[in-house]
Design an enzyme around this catalytic site. Structure first.
Site, PDB file in Angstrom:
ATOM      1  N   ARG A 173      31.389  39.327  43.123  1.00 53.24           N
ATOM      2  CA  ARG A 173      32.528  38.436  43.239  1.00 53.24           C
ATOM      3  C   ARG A 173      32.757  38.011  44.680  1.00 53.24           C
ATOM      4  NH1 ARG A 173      35.517  39.923  38.506  1.00 53.24           N
ATOM      5  NH2 ARG A 173      37.442  38.762  38.224  1.00 53.24           N
TER       6      ARG A 173
ATOM      7  N   LYS B 262      33.156  33.848  30.396  1.00 55.25           N
ATOM      8  CA  LYS B 262      32.052  34.769  30.696  1.00 55.25           C
ATOM      9  C   LYS B 262      32.058  35.979  29.763  1.00 55.25           C
ATOM     10  CE  LYS B 262      33.533  35.804  34.802  1.00 55.25           C
ATOM     11  NZ  LYS B 262      34.784  35.034  34.956  1.00 55.25           N
TER      12      LYS B 262
ATOM     13  N   ARG C  92      46.893  40.978  28.807  1.00 52.50           N
ATOM     14  CA  ARG C  92      46.674  41.675  30.071  1.00 52.50           C
ATOM     15  C   ARG C  92      47.801  41.339  31.037  1.00 52.50           C
ATOM     16  NH1 ARG C  92      40.658  40.203  31.778  1.00 52.50           N
ATOM     17  NH2 ARG C  92      41.700  40.152  33.801  1.00 52.50           N
TER      18      ARG C  92
ATOM     19  N   ARG D 228      44.683  34.761  40.817  1.00 55.33           N
ATOM     20  CA  ARG D 228      43.266  35.111  40.578  1.00 55.33           C
ATOM     21  C   ARG D 228      42.379  33.884  40.710  1.00 55.33           C
ATOM     22  NH1 ARG D 228      44.304  37.099  35.176  1.00 55.33           N
ATOM     23  NH2 ARG D 228      42.084  37.046  34.796  1.00 55.33           N
TER      24      ARG D 228
HETATM   25  P1  ADP Z   1      38.799  37.853  35.095  1.00 61.47           P
HETATM   26  O1  ADP Z   1      39.417  37.443  33.804  1.00 61.47           O
HETATM   27  O2  ADP Z   1      39.637  37.528  36.293  1.00 61.47           O
HETATM   28  O3  ADP Z   1      37.373  37.439  35.222  1.00 61.47           O
HETATM   29  P2  ADP Z   1      38.085  40.673  35.135  1.00 61.47           P
HETATM   30  O4  ADP Z   1      38.401  41.375  33.894  1.00 61.47           O
HETATM   31  O5  ADP Z   1      36.654  40.343  35.444  1.00 61.47           O
HETATM   32  O6  ADP Z   1      38.965  39.377  35.113  1.00 61.47           O
HETATM   33  O7  ADP Z   1      38.669  41.452  36.404  1.00 61.47           O
HETATM   34  C1  ADP Z   1      40.004  41.904  36.454  1.00 61.47           C
HETATM   35  C2  ADP Z   1      40.320  42.452  37.832  1.00 61.47           C
HETATM   36  O8  ADP Z   1      39.448  43.579  38.153  1.00 61.47           O
HETATM   37  C3  ADP Z   1      40.106  41.489  38.993  1.00 61.47           C
HETATM   38  O9  ADP Z   1      41.200  40.625  39.164  1.00 61.47           O
HETATM   39  C4  ADP Z   1      39.913  42.473  40.166  1.00 61.47           C
HETATM   40  O10 ADP Z   1      41.132  43.028  40.588  1.00 61.47           O
HETATM   41  C5  ADP Z   1      39.110  43.593  39.542  1.00 61.47           C
HETATM   42  N1  ADP Z   1      37.655  43.344  39.696  1.00 61.47           N
HETATM   43  C6  ADP Z   1      36.765  43.113  38.685  1.00 61.47           C
HETATM   44  N2  ADP Z   1      35.528  42.912  39.166  1.00 61.47           N
HETATM   45  C7  ADP Z   1      35.622  42.988  40.522  1.00 61.47           C
HETATM   46  C8  ADP Z   1      34.714  42.843  41.592  1.00 61.47           C
HETATM   47  N3  ADP Z   1      33.416  42.564  41.378  1.00 61.47           N
HETATM   48  N4  ADP Z   1      35.169  42.994  42.860  1.00 61.47           N
HETATM   49  C9  ADP Z   1      36.449  43.257  43.091  1.00 61.47           C
HETATM   50  N5  ADP Z   1      37.369  43.394  42.137  1.00 61.47           N
HETATM   51  C10 ADP Z   1      36.983  43.268  40.856  1.00 61.47           C
END
Ligand code: ADP
Ligand code: ZN
Length: 217
Positions: A92, A17, A164, A175
Site C-alpha cells: 500500500r 479487490k 465496518r 481512506r
Molecule cells: P480497504 O477497504 O480500505 O481496502 P482493507 O480491509 O484492505 O480496507 O484495510 C483496512 C485497514 O487495515 C486500512 O485502512 C489500514 O488501516 C489497515 N491496512 C490494511 N492493509 C495495510 C497495509 N498494507 N499497510 C498499512 N495498513 C494496512
C-alpha cells in the site's frame, strides 16, 4: 486454468479487490491474503498484533510498513501459498513494495501480475458507506448494489452482517485520501516493472470477474 499465479490486487478502497479475490480464490486454489481481514481478525481476538494495529485501522490510517511487511512475509512463506497467492491490500506504499520484492526473492518467488481496479470516486464512496460484511465468512454485500436475500443475514452461511466502523462516511473519505497519497504511486511503479494490468472495477462482480480471469490467462 491460469497462467499467472502470484498476484497483487491494487486499487482504492471500494474498487472490488476483496470481492473478486474471494471469487478467484474459491475457483482457482490461490490463497487470498487480505491484510485488512488479517488485522480485523487480530483486533477481534485481542492479540498483540491486533493491539498494535487497532488505532491505525479504526482511524483509516495505515499500519506501519515494517509491521505489515513482516506479517505478510510470514504469511507468504507458509506452504499453502505454493500454488500462488492474491495479495489484497498489500503493498500500500512504495516502501512496502520495496520490502515485498526481497521477501519474495528469499522464498524463490516473484510477482506475475498486478491487477489495478479502477472506479470513479463517487461510486467508491457509495459502495464503502453501504457495504456490509458477514461476521463469519467475511463475504461482502452492499445495501445498494448487492443486498443479501434476507436482511442482515449472510446468504452463504447465515452469519450476521455488520458495517465496518471504518466504512463511516468520514473515515471512508480519509481512506480514499490516504489511498491517493500513499498507494496510487504504486500504479506507476508496477507499470514500470511491466506487470500492471488495469481493469474496470465500476461494473458488477458478474462483469468484472470474467474480465479479471481473462487478463490472468
Ligand atoms: P480497504 O477497504 O480500505 O481496502 P482493507 O480491509 O484492505 O480496507 O484495510 C483496512 C485497514 O487495515 C486500512 O485502512 C489500514 O488501516 C489497515 N491496512 C490494511 N492493509 C495495510 C497495509 N498494507 N499497510 C498499512 N495498513 C494496512
Ligand atoms: Zn457468511
Amino acid at each position: 486454468m491460469l497462467n499467472k499465479h502470484n498476484l497483487v490486487f491494487l486499487g482504492p478502497p471500494g474498487a472490488g479487490k476483496g470481492t473478486i479475490a474471494q471469487l478467484l480464490a474459491r475457483d482457482s486454489g490461490l490463497v487470498h491474503i487480505s491484510t485488512g481481514d488479517i488485522f480485523r481478525n487480530e483486533i477481534g481476538s485481542g492479540t498483540e498484533l491486533g493491539k498494535k494495529a487497532r488505532g491505525y485501522v479504526d482511524s483509516g490510517g495505515l499500519v506501519p510498513d515494517d509491521l505489515v511487511s513482516e506479517m505478510v512475509g510470514a504469511r507468504l512463506s507458509r506452504p499453502d501459498c505454493t500454488p500462488g497467492f492474491i495479495l489484497d491490500g498489500f503493498p500500500r506504499t512504495l516502501n512496502q513494495a520495496g520490502l515485498l520484492k526481497p521477501a519474495l526473492c528469499r522464498i524463490g518467488k516473484k510477482l506475475d501480475c498486478v491487477v489495478n481496479f479502477e472506479a470513479p470516486y463517487d461510486l467508491l464512496v457509495k459502495r464503502l458507506t453501504a457495504r456490509i460484511i458477514c461476521s463469519k465468512c467475511v463475504t461482502n454485500y452492499n445495501r445498494l448494489f448487492s443486498p443479501p436475500q434476507k436482511d442482515g443475514v449472510c446468504d452463504l452461511c447465515q452469519g450476521a452482517l455488520y458495517s465496518r466502523p471504518d466504512d463511516s462516511l468520514d473515515t471512508a473519505i480519509d481512506r480514499l485520501r490516504v489511498y491517493k497519497e500513499q498507494t496510487e504511486p504504486l500504479i506507476e511503479y508496477y507499470r514500470d516493472e511491466g506487470i500492471l494490468v488495469s481493469v474496470d472495477g465500476s461494473q458488477s462482480k458478474e462483469i468484472t470477474y470474467p474480465m479479471v480471469l481473462e487478463v490472468l490467462r
